[in-house]
Every structure is written in C-alpha cells, then in structure tokens.
Design an enzyme around this catalytic site. Structure first.
Site, mmCIF file in Angstrom:
data_model
loop_
_atom_site.group_PDB
_atom_site.id
_atom_site.type_symbol
_atom_site.label_atom_id
_atom_site.label_comp_id
_atom_site.label_asym_id
_atom_site.label_seq_id
_atom_site.Cartn_x
_atom_site.Cartn_y
_atom_site.Cartn_z
ATOM 1 N N ASN A 126 -15.381 -9.484 -6.969
ATOM 2 C CA ASN A 126 -15.036 -9.433 -5.547
ATOM 3 C C ASN A 126 -15.247 -10.828 -4.960
ATOM 4 O O ASN A 126 -16.382 -11.255 -4.758
ATOM 5 C CB ASN A 126 -15.925 -8.408 -4.829
ATOM 6 C CG ASN A 126 -15.656 -8.381 -3.321
ATOM 7 O OD1 ASN A 126 -14.791 -9.107 -2.824
ATOM 8 N ND2 ASN A 126 -16.387 -7.538 -2.612
ATOM 9 N N PRO A 127 -14.165 -11.542 -4.682
ATOM 10 C CA PRO A 127 -14.324 -12.926 -4.206
ATOM 11 C C PRO A 127 -14.947 -12.995 -2.819
ATOM 12 O O PRO A 127 -15.384 -14.057 -2.394
ATOM 13 C CB PRO A 127 -12.882 -13.457 -4.174
ATOM 14 C CG PRO A 127 -12.021 -12.247 -4.065
ATOM 15 C CD PRO A 127 -12.757 -11.112 -4.713
ATOM 16 N N THR A 134 -10.534 -8.763 -7.188
ATOM 17 C CA THR A 134 -10.054 -7.802 -6.188
ATOM 18 C C THR A 134 -9.345 -8.548 -5.058
ATOM 19 O O THR A 134 -9.690 -9.675 -4.726
ATOM 20 C CB THR A 134 -11.209 -6.979 -5.589
ATOM 21 O OG1 THR A 134 -12.133 -7.869 -4.979
ATOM 22 C CG2 THR A 134 -11.919 -6.168 -6.642
ATOM 23 N N GLN A 171 -10.084 -4.269 -0.008
ATOM 24 C CA GLN A 171 -10.979 -3.119 -0.106
ATOM 25 C C GLN A 171 -10.263 -2.021 -0.904
ATOM 26 O O GLN A 171 -9.036 -1.871 -0.783
ATOM 27 C CB GLN A 171 -11.305 -2.632 1.299
ATOM 28 C CG GLN A 171 -12.509 -1.764 1.304
ATOM 29 C CD GLN A 171 -12.934 -1.384 2.702
ATOM 30 O OE1 GLN A 171 -12.163 -1.493 3.637
ATOM 31 N NE2 GLN A 171 -14.149 -0.929 2.827
ATOM 32 N N ASP A 203 -23.255 -4.016 -4.199
ATOM 33 C CA ASP A 203 -23.332 -2.583 -4.472
ATOM 34 C C ASP A 203 -22.081 -1.854 -3.994
ATOM 35 O O ASP A 203 -21.710 -0.814 -4.539
ATOM 36 C CB ASP A 203 -24.588 -2.017 -3.809
ATOM 37 C CG ASP A 203 -25.847 -2.579 -4.468
ATOM 38 O OD1 ASP A 203 -25.849 -2.715 -5.705
ATOM 39 O OD2 ASP A 203 -26.812 -2.895 -3.749
ATOM 40 N N GLY A 204 -21.428 -2.405 -2.985
ATOM 41 C CA GLY A 204 -20.207 -1.780 -2.467
ATOM 42 C C GLY A 204 -19.116 -1.754 -3.528
ATOM 43 O O GLY A 204 -18.331 -0.799 -3.615
ATOM 44 N N GLU A 239 -17.286 1.565 -5.384
ATOM 45 C CA GLU A 239 -15.841 1.775 -5.572
ATOM 46 C C GLU A 239 -15.535 2.153 -7.020
ATOM 47 O O GLU A 239 -14.723 3.028 -7.282
ATOM 48 C CB GLU A 239 -15.084 0.499 -5.220
ATOM 49 C CG GLU A 239 -14.922 0.277 -3.748
ATOM 50 C CD GLU A 239 -13.816 -0.732 -3.458
ATOM 51 O OE1 GLU A 239 -13.068 -1.095 -4.374
ATOM 52 O OE2 GLU A 239 -13.723 -1.151 -2.288
ATOM 53 N N ASP A 272 -28.304 -2.083 8.027
ATOM 54 C CA ASP A 272 -27.255 -2.336 7.041
ATOM 55 C C ASP A 272 -25.902 -2.575 7.712
ATOM 56 O O ASP A 272 -25.190 -3.532 7.401
ATOM 57 C CB ASP A 272 -27.150 -1.075 6.157
ATOM 58 C CG ASP A 272 -27.096 -1.430 4.702
ATOM 59 O OD1 ASP A 272 -26.963 -2.612 4.408
ATOM 60 O OD2 ASP A 272 -27.188 -0.516 3.866
ATOM 61 N N ARG A 286 -23.176 -11.491 8.104
ATOM 62 C CA ARG A 286 -23.047 -11.430 6.651
ATOM 63 C C ARG A 286 -23.073 -12.806 5.992
ATOM 64 O O ARG A 286 -23.562 -12.978 4.874
ATOM 65 C CB ARG A 286 -21.741 -10.706 6.339
ATOM 66 C CG ARG A 286 -21.073 -11.015 5.032
ATOM 67 C CD ARG A 286 -19.845 -10.195 4.842
ATOM 68 N NE ARG A 286 -20.184 -8.794 4.648
ATOM 69 C CZ ARG A 286 -20.493 -8.281 3.458
ATOM 70 N NH1 ARG A 286 -20.494 -9.031 2.405
ATOM 71 N NH2 ARG A 286 -20.797 -7.014 3.328
HETATM 72 N N1 LIG Z 1 -10.838 -9.039 -1.962
HETATM 73 C C1 LIG Z 1 -11.485 -8.312 -1.063
HETATM 74 N N2 LIG Z 1 -11.334 -8.578 0.251
HETATM 75 C C2 LIG Z 1 -12.018 -7.888 1.174
HETATM 76 N N3 LIG Z 1 -12.882 -6.882 0.886
HETATM 77 C C3 LIG Z 1 -13.068 -6.583 -0.416
HETATM 78 C C4 LIG Z 1 -12.397 -7.284 -1.441
HETATM 79 N N4 LIG Z 1 -12.798 -6.775 -2.634
HETATM 80 C C5 LIG Z 1 -13.674 -5.791 -2.351
HETATM 81 N N5 LIG Z 1 -13.842 -5.673 -1.032
HETATM 82 C C6 LIG Z 1 -14.748 -4.773 -0.297
HETATM 83 O O1 LIG Z 1 -15.909 -5.517 0.093
HETATM 84 C C7 LIG Z 1 -16.990 -4.608 0.262
HETATM 85 C C8 LIG Z 1 -18.310 -5.299 -0.028
HETATM 86 O O2 LIG Z 1 -18.293 -5.771 -1.312
HETATM 87 P P1 LIG Z 1 -19.562 -6.009 -2.221
HETATM 88 O O3 LIG Z 1 -20.384 -4.819 -2.298
HETATM 89 O O4 LIG Z 1 -19.047 -6.583 -3.492
HETATM 90 O O5 LIG Z 1 -20.353 -7.180 -1.469
HETATM 91 P P2 LIG Z 1 -21.503 -7.151 -0.401
HETATM 92 O O6 LIG Z 1 -21.217 -6.152 0.644
HETATM 93 O O7 LIG Z 1 -21.734 -8.547 -0.013
HETATM 94 O O8 LIG Z 1 -22.780 -6.710 -1.216
HETATM 95 P P3 LIG Z 1 -23.730 -5.475 -1.009
HETATM 96 O O9 LIG Z 1 -22.859 -4.248 -1.109
HETATM 97 O O10 LIG Z 1 -24.712 -5.575 -2.126
HETATM 98 O O11 LIG Z 1 -24.317 -5.671 0.331
HETATM 99 C C9 LIG Z 1 -16.707 -3.453 -0.646
HETATM 100 O O12 LIG Z 1 -16.801 -2.284 0.089
HETATM 101 C C10 LIG Z 1 -15.288 -3.656 -1.131
HETATM 102 O O13 LIG Z 1 -14.508 -2.533 -0.856
#
Ligand SMILES: Nc1ncnc2c1ncn2[C@@H]1O[C@H](COP(=O)(O)OP(=O)(O)OP(=O)(O)O)[C@@H](O)[C@H]1O
Length: 596
Positions: free
Chosen positions: A187-188, A219, A222, A247-248, A252, A342, A349
């Site tokens: 996930n970038p 990815t 979302q 964790d998000g 998925e 959260d 973020r």
């Molecule tokens: N390319 C993308 N652009 C935007 N959103 C994305 C993309 N790929 C995935 N996502 C969404 O981003 C959300 C957050 O991703 P991820 O859990 O990897 O990171 P985070 O929120 O920083 O970490 P954590 O969940 O540990 O707090 C996920 O719900 C996912 O659906």
C-alpha cells in the site's frame, strides 16, 4: 548438540583459510544444527562459533568475474562489491567481483546469509546480518570447484527446508501449481507513504538472499487488495501473501479471502504475513512479541525474516456482526476512547504513529462516556481453554549461541549481494492508475507484468465460518453476563498489541481462542485515566483501578446513544449494535521463533 548433549555428526566438512587473516585456518563443518566455524590460530588455539540453521536464510554459489581493480592483498572498503547476477536460473550461479585480481581464478564461492542475534537478553538485543563466503579451490578447474560448492549449497538448502517442514510449504490438494512464490501487496499510501521504498530497499535484498520468488502488487485504491484476494487464483502463491502496509491492508486481505466461495480451502492453503509500513502495525508487533523476537531496532527486518525463515502458526480471527454487515477481524473491536482516537487522529496521519499519543492527550481533556449494554460469555477456566487452543510451540533443543564477545563478521570473502539492495524495478503503469491488477514477476530475468488468472463473475458475498450466536435481534444466551452502564471505553482485542507501542492485552496469544475485553466505566478520574493511558505502553494499565480485563469467547455491545465510533481493526464501521465471536486458529501467519 542434540537434546542429550551429543554433538551432531557433520554432514560436510572442509578446511579454509580466512582471506583477510591468513594466519588462521577455519575448519567449517555443516551439521543439522548449522555451520560450525572452528578457528585454528597458529599458536594451536581453537575456537568454534556456530551459526544456527534457524538463523540462516539462504546461500548462493558464485564465481569470480575477475574484473575488480582493487589490490589483491586487501578487501575493498565499505563493502562496495559489484555483484552482477549472470548465472542461469538452472544453476542459480552468480558471478561476483571479489576484491582480488587473480588471473584465471577457478575458485567457486559460496555465500551463506544469516541474521544472528546480538546482545542476547539485553535491552539492545537485535539481529545482525552475517555473511560467510567460502572459497572452494581444491581443484584446478572451476567446474570441479563449483560442484563442491553446489554440494554445500544443496546440503544447506535441504536443512533450511527441513527447518520449515512444519508447514511453510503446503501440499496442494489438487492440480494447482505450488511454487516458492510469494505475493507481496504494497500500500503506497500506508503510514507516512514509504512502503514502496521500504520494499525496494529492505525487502527485496532479503527475498533475494533467501531465493524467494515473488509477485508484487501495488494497491491503487481502497479495497484493491480485498478485490484481489477475492478474485485471483491465490493457489499460485504457495509461499503465502505478505502485506506491506498497515493493519487496514491486512483487514482487506482477510475479508477478501472470506468473500471467496472456496474461503475455507484458501485459508488452509495460504500463509499470511505482514511487514509494518502503516501507522499502527499491531499485528507485526504482536507476532514478534509472542515469539520473543527483537522487534524495535528494526521492525521491517524482523518481519521480513518471519517470511523467509518462519514457521506457519495458526492465528485466531473474530467474526464481527452488526445490523448491516459481517466482517472478520484479526486485531480488535473498539468503541469509546481508543476507537475515537483511532478515527479522529486520521487528520494528523502524516505524523505516523505519534498521532495516537497526540490525540489521546487532546481527548483526555474532554473525557466522554457513553451509555451501552454489554453482554458477554466469560471464560472462567482460562488455562484449560487456552491450552486447548494454543498451538504447540517448536522445541529448541540444546543449541549453543554465537558467543557474544566474539565478532560475528567472520568473513572469508565479500558479500556479493551488498550494494544489490537498491535494485530498481520498473513499475507497471497500470498497477498505479487502473483497477486492473498488474504483477511484476521478479526473478533473474528483467521485470515483466502479467494479468493474473481471475475468477470471473464471482459474487461478492461474505462467507466464512457459521456463527454460533443468536441473531442481534434475539436476546443473548441466558448464561451470559449482562451489564448496562455508562462506559468511557470498551475495547476487545485478540492480539497483544493494537499498535507498535500499545500492549493492550499482554496475555493474548495468536491462537488462544480468547477475546480480551477491556472495559472502563464512567466514574474514572482524569488522573486515573491518564495513568491508564501511560500504562498502555508497558502493560501496566491493567493494574490501574477501574480498569477491567475480561477474557470472553463472545460478546455483544449495544450502544444506547450515538457519539462514539465503532472501529474494527482500525476501520470505521457504521455505528450499530455489534456482536463478535472468536474463531480459533482459522488462519495461518508466519512467525519466527527465537530460541534462547
Ligand atoms: N493506493 C491506495 N490509495 C488509497 N488508499 C489505499 C490504497 N491502498 C490501500 N488503501 C487503503 O488505505 C487504508 C489504510 O491502509 P494501511 O492499513 O495499509 O495503512 P495505515 O492506515 O497507515 O496503517 P494502520 O492500519 O496500521 O493504521 C486501508 O483501509 C486501505 O483500504
């Protein structure tokens, strides 16, 4: 040494000179414990170090390309070995410019890669890379020397394979192709947006050292990972699926798999893993906490080593049902204070994990409580119940550690993969901008992209194990405890950590079949609540008055007002009554066991 104190017989044995210290010879022997390096000084002293097989992640045969311009008598500075992989896939041979100009060098080289524990038991415990390069030159032709090197390589690889026999490689149940193939989903956008860089810089070298082939999926939006898991032929990823993100992203992947008609088989087949790139990273931290691995100095390294050297361990999931949806969760269900943090801290973020701390302070000042009815099925005999669920841990035998005071950089040559780390790969345009899935297969050959097999026309429908609970519209079973009150927070967790620095349920195990329900009712003072918050990083929060931790199999939460958020694995669900039940050990993750 085995459990009876007997020294394991050598599988292979050879004597080498240390390139940099010609006064020493090393007797190197391979046993099923690992690589024993016995240093013989010219004064007759002898000292043996053991590189455990469990710390070795791979090895490579190489040949001196003879193009170096360095002086013949000393190694190049700074590990600037220019490694170019010119071997065929069949021989898996690499050519390496070693820092010695030797006309017609017909030696064969074998580099063995290990990540050994340093400062064992101390606060600064960590894993350090160690490369041992053996030079085989007993024969007058390269081919003959290379045969000997290949024999060592095969022996080491089979020991590595045997180490993982407990499930890393799963036998396919039908004609699906099973390879050494891994899918890495990146996930970038996770965390501070560095996942792609982390992958190139830190993960690719480790996968290369361990000879793991992989497909990469970046990815683009979302639910991309969720759709990928639902619609792809996942059986070609016999090595597993890794998420590099937060964790998000794992949420998925799990829920995408649960939407498959073959969900049960998919979960039995796949091993999941996570490399922390998000802002929470609760799962990555929980796995290393449970297996006693030194996570903090280098979370990415430790998590990557799980994948290349880990065992497959069962992990619980929780079926979560609201009035409008069913999801499967691996981490936690939050309502009240922590859930609010959260969600509300999303707006900062860009700060990474400190966002949780900063927002907590803000919310502490305006501490809120919410009315709700909480019902649960309590586990009274925790020990018996968890013993039944917990997976059998691997036994270590009587291993001998590499001595702490001894330098671990016993190198007979140079690491040919050093400097290879930042190998750039061309990303597929379509992986970034389109909904279609693009993979870049990364092997010896140049990158290419391909479209995966897709199960066309599959209906999106949450499947997964059947619930044993009554519907949300029916009363809870009569033996459940029911509490109606005002709550500051209710947080259910089934892993020890909900983020890297929050150990919410210290007793939780990956596969104990327990939901740990943390309950704080209204009436707690701000000072006591602050104590609770401060204790979350050490587990001391459980000793704070007004904080209850209840082990349950299932629970139902019926909020009696709006206001808080319902958050599952960091994802916001529509506010609703919710019930949840544990599904012990229905998925598998890579977890590397540290023996000490
Ligand atoms: N390319 C993308 N652009 C935007 N959103 C994305 C993309 N790929 C995935 N996502 C969404 O981003 C959300 C957050 O991703 P991820 O859990 O990897 O990171 P985070 O929120 O920083 O970490 P954590 O969940 O540990 O707090 C996920 O719900 C996912 O659906």
């Amino acid at each position: 040494m085995d459990g009876n104190g007997l020294v394991a017989p050598p599988i292979l044995e050879e004597t080498f000179y240390a390139l940099s210290r010609k006064q020493y010879t090393y007797k190197v022997s391979l046993t099923n414990e690992g690589l024993h390096l016995t240093k013989n000084g010219d004064d007759g002293t002898e000292k043996t170090d053991l590189i455990h097989i469990r710390d070795i992640i791979g090895c490579k045969c190489m040949r001196n390309s003879g193009k170096s311009e360095h002086c013949a008598c000393r190694p190049a500075k700074g590990g600037t070995v220019d490694a170019t992989r010119e071997g065929t896939a069949e021989t898996n041979e690499c050519r390496v410019r070693v820092p010695f100009v030797e006309a017609g060098d017909c030696s064969a080289y074998l580099s063995v890669y290990a990540f050994v524990l340093k400062n064992v038991g101390a606060k600064n415990e960590k894993r350090d890379k160690m490369t041992v390069t053996l030079r085989f030159r007993n024969f007058s032709t390269y081919d003959e020397n290379s045969q000997v090197a290949a024999k060592w390589k095969t022996a080491i690889k089979s020991l590595l394979q045997a180490r993982c026999e407990d499930g890393t490689i799963v036998a396919p149940s039908d004609d699906h192709y099973l390879g050494n193939h891994l899918l890495v989903i990146v996930n970038p956008k996770s965390g501070v947006g560095k996942s792609r860089e982390i992958f190139q810089r830190k993960i690719v070298p480790i996968l290369n050292m361990a000879d793991v082939d992989y497909d990469l999926h970046i990815t683009c939006m979302q639910n991309d990972a969720r759709n990928l898991m639902r619609t792809s032929n996942i059986y070609k990823w016999g090595r597993g699926v890794v998420v590099l993100g937060g964790d998000g992203l794992m949420f998925e992947v799990i829920n995408g798999l649960m939407e498959r008609s073959d969900w049960q088989r998919a979960f039995e087949y796949l091993t999941l893993a996570v490399i922390p790139g998000g802002s929470g990273n609760g799962m990555a931290k929980s796995i290393s906490f449970e297996t006693n691995e030194p996570y903090n100095p280098d979370p990415i390294l430790i998590s990557a080593l799980n994948i290349v050297g880990g065992n497959r361990c069962p992990m619980d999931l929780v079926r979560v049902e609201t009035l409008t949806q069913v999801v499967y969760s691996f981490l936690s269900i939050g309502w009240g204070f922590i859930a609010d943090i959260d969600i509300e801290s999303e707006r900062i973020r860009m700060l990474g994990s400190p966002r949780f701390t900063i927002w907590s302070i803000a919310r502490l000042i305006g501490l809120r409580s919410y009315p709700a009815r909480l019902s649960y099925s309590k586990i009274n005999d925790l020990e018996t119940e968890t013993r039944m669920n917990n997976y059998a841990r691997c036994t270590s035998g009587d291993f001998q550690e590499v001595a702490d005071d001894e330098p671990v950089s016993i190198e007979f040559g140079m690491d040919p993969l050093e400097g290879f780390a930042a190998r750039e790969r061309v990303e597929s345009f379509s992986s970034i901008i389109s909904r279609r899935t693009a993979f870049m297969s990364v092997n010896e050959a140049p990158s290419f992209s391909s479209i995966p097999d897709v199960i066309e026309g599959s209906e999106v429908w949450v499947r997964g194990p059947l619930s044993k609970l009554p519907p949300l519209s029916d009363p809870v079973p009569s033996d459940w405890v029911v509490v109606e009150d005002e709550f500051v927070m209710i947080h259910a967790s089934y892993l020890s950590h909900i983020s890297e620095d929050v150990i919410i349920a210290p007793k939780s195990k990956l596969n104990d079949g327990v939901i740990w329900l943390l309950v704080i009712k209204n009436g707690i003072s701000r000072t006591t609540f602050l104590q609770f918050l401060l204790g979350l990083s050490s587990g001391n929060h459980l000793a704070v008055p007004n904080v209850e931790m209840i082990p349950v199999r299932a629970f139902r939460l019926e909020p009696l007002s709006q206001g808080s958020h319902l958050v599952v694995d960091g994802e916001l669900l529509k506010h609703s009554p919710v019930q949840a039940e544990i599904m012990p050990g229905i998925t598998n993750v890579y977890a590397r066991q540290k023996f000490s």
